[in-house]
Design a protein around this motif. Structure first.
Motif, PDB file in Angstrom:
ATOM      1  N   UNK A  58      39.805  41.469  36.792  1.00  0.00           N
ATOM      2  CA  UNK A  58      39.989  41.476  35.361  1.00  0.00           C
ATOM      3  C   UNK A  58      38.865  42.391  34.702  1.00  0.00           C
ATOM      4  N   UNK A  59      37.944  42.589  34.879  1.00  0.00           N
ATOM      5  CA  UNK A  59      36.846  43.508  34.563  1.00  0.00           C
ATOM      6  C   UNK A  59      37.211  45.071  34.729  1.00  0.00           C
ATOM      7  N   UNK A  60      37.654  45.321  36.019  1.00  0.00           N
ATOM      8  CA  UNK A  60      38.358  46.883  36.058  1.00  0.00           C
ATOM      9  C   UNK A  60      39.444  47.127  35.271  1.00  0.00           C
ATOM     10  N   UNK A  61      40.365  46.173  34.888  1.00  0.00           N
ATOM     11  CA  UNK A  61      41.464  46.523  34.036  1.00  0.00           C
ATOM     12  C   UNK A  61      41.178  46.599  32.687  1.00  0.00           C
ATOM     13  N   UNK A  62      40.059  45.669  32.330  1.00  0.00           N
ATOM     14  CA  UNK A  62      39.719  45.962  30.849  1.00  0.00           C
ATOM     15  C   UNK A  62      38.969  47.427  30.604  1.00  0.00           C
ATOM     16  N   UNK A  63      38.211  47.904  31.781  1.00  0.00           N
ATOM     17  CA  UNK A  63      37.714  49.166  31.791  1.00  0.00           C
ATOM     18  C   UNK A  63      38.502  50.250  32.109  1.00  0.00           C
ATOM     19  N   UNK A  64      39.963  50.004  31.811  1.00  0.00           N
ATOM     20  CA  UNK A  64      40.832  51.074  32.024  1.00  0.00           C
ATOM     21  C   UNK A  64      40.842  51.776  33.485  1.00  0.00           C
ATOM     22  N   UNK A  65      40.415  50.977  34.359  1.00  0.00           N
ATOM     23  CA  UNK A  65      40.423  51.624  35.697  1.00  0.00           C
ATOM     24  C   UNK A  65      41.647  51.614  36.505  1.00  0.00           C
ATOM     25  N   UNK A  66      42.200  52.754  37.110  1.00  0.00           N
ATOM     26  CA  UNK A  66      43.511  52.741  37.708  1.00  0.00           C
ATOM     27  C   UNK A  66      43.612  52.127  39.095  1.00  0.00           C
ATOM     28  N   UNK A  67      43.295  51.033  39.201  1.00  0.00           N
ATOM     29  CA  UNK A  67      43.261  50.196  40.633  1.00  0.00           C
ATOM     30  C   UNK A  67      44.590  50.094  41.183  1.00  0.00           C
ATOM     31  N   UNK A  68      44.756  50.487  42.342  1.00  0.00           N
ATOM     32  CA  UNK A  68      46.023  50.625  42.861  1.00  0.00           C
ATOM     33  C   UNK A  68      46.114  49.580  44.164  1.00  0.00           C
ATOM     34  N   UNK A  69      44.826  49.094  44.546  1.00  0.00           N
ATOM     35  CA  UNK A  69      44.763  47.942  45.603  1.00  0.00           C
ATOM     36  C   UNK A  69      43.170  47.540  45.532  1.00  0.00           C
ATOM     37  N   UNK A  70      43.215  46.283  46.052  1.00  0.00           N
ATOM     38  CA  UNK A  70      41.973  45.701  46.220  1.00  0.00           C
ATOM     39  C   UNK A  70      42.109  44.524  47.312  1.00  0.00           C
ATOM     40  N   UNK A  71      41.073  44.739  48.426  1.00  0.00           N
ATOM     41  CA  UNK A  71      40.970  43.862  49.272  1.00  0.00           C
ATOM     42  C   UNK A  71      39.469  43.156  49.306  1.00  0.00           C
ATOM     43  N   UNK A  72      39.386  41.856  49.518  1.00  0.00           N
ATOM     44  CA  UNK A  72      38.265  41.344  49.346  1.00  0.00           C
ATOM     45  C   UNK A  72      37.965  40.492  50.914  1.00  0.00           C
ATOM     46  N   UNK A  73      37.028  41.024  51.704  1.00  0.00           N
ATOM     47  CA  UNK A  73      36.534  40.392  52.703  1.00  0.00           C
ATOM     48  C   UNK A  73      35.386  39.515  52.656  1.00  0.00           C
ATOM     49  N   UNK A  74      35.462  38.281  53.122  1.00  0.00           N
ATOM     50  CA  UNK A  74      34.554  37.343  52.696  1.00  0.00           C
ATOM     51  C   UNK A  74      34.027  36.906  54.152  1.00  0.00           C
ATOM     52  N   UNK A  75      32.714  37.044  54.733  1.00  0.00           N
ATOM     53  CA  UNK A  75      32.180  36.620  55.889  1.00  0.00           C
ATOM     54  C   UNK A  75      31.001  35.801  55.724  1.00  0.00           C
TER      55      UNK A  75
END
Length: 139
Positions: A58-75
């Protein structure tokens, strides 16, 4: 907010939340389960990852960042003895996009960790929570 768990058999439960979505929760066969669903502690890691991921995207979209993928790894690291609580949880974001600003990605992760992600902030009162990120340029 409410969640309901209905026993199925052994250690298996059918869980439903206010949103109407369902998920199976079960234990390993050595404890009487059938391995038919998520373990409760796995669900905690998924909750932290999901909450953080929604914030960061949400924050990156509001910042107009051109995100094409996002993976979150939680350990998560757990205590050796009962009740085997999490002692450490690390959330790693792997963000892919075109011309992403490292400053914007770092700020999005920081805001999620410190201000917005209810799950992370709640657990951080009892668990050592860390967050990191890597950025990949989209092809």
């Amino acid at each position: 907010m409410k969640a309901t768990l209905d026993w199925q058999d052994g250690l298996e439960f059918d869980a439903t939340a206010d949103s109407g979505h369902r998920v199976s929760i079960d234990g390993p066969p050595d404890l009487g389960g059938k391995n038919a669903g998520f373990r409760p502690m796995e669900m905690m890691l998924l909750s932290v990852g999901g909450c953080s991921a929604m914030d960061v995207m949400h924050i990156l979209k509001k910042s107009r960042q051109d995100v094409t993928g996002c993976r979150i790894e939680v350990e998560g690291e757990r205590a050796e003895t009962e009740p085997k609580v999490f002692t450490d949880i690390h959330v790693q974001f792997i963000v892919t996009g075109r011309g992403l600003s490292e400053k914007h990605v770092a700020r999005a992760v920081e805001l999620s960790a410190e201000k917005y992600c209810s799950a992370s902030i709640m657990l951080a009162k009892a668990v050592n929570m860390t967050h990191g990120y890597t950025i990949h340029e989209a092809e």
